[in-house]
Design a protein around this motif. Sequence first.
Motif, short mmCIF file in Angstrom:
data_model
loop_
_atom_site.label_atom_id
_atom_site.label_comp_id
_atom_site.label_asym_id
_atom_site.label_seq_id
_atom_site.Cartn_x
_atom_site.Cartn_y
_atom_site.Cartn_z
N SER A 1 -28.42 -37.59 -4.94
CA SER A 1 -27.87 -36.89 -4.52
C SER A 1 -27.35 -35.60 -3.44
O SER A 1 -26.36 -35.16 -2.62
CB SER A 1 -26.60 -37.15 -5.56
N SER A 2 -28.23 -34.55 -4.53
CA SER A 2 -27.56 -33.24 -3.86
C SER A 2 -28.38 -33.28 -2.88
O SER A 2 -28.02 -32.51 -1.83
CB SER A 2 -28.27 -32.46 -5.02
N ALA A 3 -29.61 -33.82 -2.68
CA ALA A 3 -30.67 -33.80 -1.43
C ALA A 3 -29.32 -34.47 -0.02
O ALA A 3 -29.77 -33.82 0.77
CB ALA A 3 -32.04 -34.45 -1.57
N PHE A 4 -29.42 -35.75 -0.43
CA PHE A 4 -28.15 -35.97 0.42
C PHE A 4 -27.23 -35.04 1.05
O PHE A 4 -27.22 -35.18 2.33
CB PHE A 4 -28.14 -37.55 -0.19
N GLU A 5 -26.34 -34.14 0.05
CA GLU A 5 -25.49 -33.77 0.65
C GLU A 5 -25.72 -32.51 1.20
O GLU A 5 -25.46 -32.25 1.96
CB GLU A 5 -25.26 -32.75 -0.29
N THR A 6 -27.15 -31.94 1.12
CA THR A 6 -27.79 -31.22 2.19
C THR A 6 -28.01 -31.64 3.17
O THR A 6 -28.33 -30.84 3.93
CB THR A 6 -29.50 -30.23 0.91
N ALA A 7 -28.99 -32.76 3.48
CA ALA A 7 -28.62 -33.45 4.69
C ALA A 7 -28.07 -33.85 5.57
O ALA A 7 -28.12 -32.53 6.43
CB ALA A 7 -29.81 -34.89 4.48
N LEU A 8 -26.91 -33.85 4.67
CA LEU A 8 -25.51 -34.03 5.33
C LEU A 8 -24.61 -33.13 6.33
O LEU A 8 -24.29 -32.83 7.20
CB LEU A 8 -24.31 -34.33 4.72
N GLU A 9 -25.31 -31.90 5.36
CA GLU A 9 -24.75 -30.24 5.50
C GLU A 9 -25.76 -29.64 7.17
O GLU A 9 -24.73 -29.26 7.68
CB GLU A 9 -24.79 -29.47 4.43
N GLN A 10 -26.59 -30.23 7.38
CA GLN A 10 -27.80 -29.76 8.24
C GLN A 10 -27.30 -30.99 9.52
O GLN A 10 -26.77 -30.13 11.40
CB GLN A 10 -29.13 -30.66 7.98
N PHE A 11 -26.04 -32.25 9.47
CA PHE A 11 -25.67 -32.93 10.92
C PHE A 11 -24.47 -32.34 11.03
O PHE A 11 -24.16 -32.06 12.31
CB PHE A 11 -26.19 -34.09 10.68
N GLY A 12 -23.70 -32.60 9.92
CA GLY A 12 -22.22 -32.15 10.22
C GLY A 12 -21.15 -33.06 10.27
O GLY A 12 -21.75 -34.53 10.42
N THR A 13 -20.34 -32.96 10.24
CA THR A 13 -18.81 -34.20 10.56
C THR A 13 -18.56 -34.53 11.53
O THR A 13 -17.33 -34.76 11.12
CB THR A 13 -18.58 -34.44 9.06
#
Length: 417
Positions: free
Chosen positions: A204-216
């Motif tokens: 979950s932490s790694a997915f959140e870090t990945a999401l930060e790279q792309f932004g929402t």
Amino acid sequence: ASVGYRYHCSTPSSRSNSGCSAAITTRSTTHTRTQQHASLQQRHQRCPVSTSNINTASDNDDIEDIAVLYDRAKALQSSSRPEEALEIYRHILALQLDQNNNVVDNNISTRKIRLNMGVCCAQKGLHEEAVDNFHDAMDGHEDVESSSTMALFQRDVQRIGGGDCEEHEHEHEGKHKRDYEHVGACWNGIAMSMAALGEYASASSAFETALEQFGTDEYSVHAVTIMENLGTLNAMCNEEDKALQYFEDALKMHDSNGNDSDNNAALTLTGASLNFHVGKMHQIKNNLSQAIAYYNKARDIIDASGDNDEALLPVAAQTLYNLAVIYAEADELENALVIHTDALAYKEKLFGEIHPEVAESLNCIGAVQGAKGDRGEALKMFRKALRVYRLADVDEEHEDLVGVKRNIALIESSSVE
């Protein structure tokens, strides 16, 4: 990397107006997602690759053209031959070391090769090795923060002469975008391998870090994928509220892309899958009217795509199965029967006629027929389900097969009475 999961949901309710239906049992779980729909999504800037240049691994030993080898490895990787692809990627790294050349003319960098090696390791189930390769692929950029993207970009613009340098501005903007997408793809890969290892908190932490790279803030197919993965992970951990929020956010971003998804098979699959997921979460939370609405949206997407997209078969089969369950629960037996029959057709396309999932749908159809009072058709379906279970080598003591035998016994005993 694949993390399969099953959700519990209500089965068609028993019917007091049928002599045999009160104890007729159906499966208490929906069928498992399969193929691409069954997995956390691993999107690493894939592009179509011709398989015409696939050779055996031994043919690569005398080749020193890195571009040729790279194309061959990508073709093998796309053809579900990760072990052979991995061997070629390792050969490329050795060649690059000999040539002291980490970036060749066609921009095949070491970090890109490491990323693909991570994907291949994950496909083979070597998740710890996959995580190592994903970390190596980031080349020391693991701690980069998406919030600093604009700061880095503005710093570079100032360094090269300010905002008047439009050509350099676009060049640096593109470079930073590629860097962050690469890092995001690596973190997404790490997250999936951690999930496969059962390390859900780390995943979950790694997915959140990945999401930060792309932004929402703006549409990004990568962000949609990662939010879907986060939804899937939370659903696996029975965090339905969190899962629903991620799926809804992913669907909202996907829909913001408007008509750009037309004639795009991957985006069509994503739209159908996300509507299914949102519907599934509402079904689990017993918000059945909303579940039906989202399942029907998924169904509309599937129907509009025609019968040519095999990638849609898993989500189509499960969407219709779940929808039929809800209608059976609501005593709308005609709707349930029609939709269960359609789900069966999709399962037969997906699995063939001999498969436990096909037997499951046959059993469900028999249960609905029994609830309608049509014992002859119900018995016919139950016997067919039993035959398919046995041909599929399901153990005689398995609960699903036992349930079918119990249904047959109920019908036969009620007929004698």
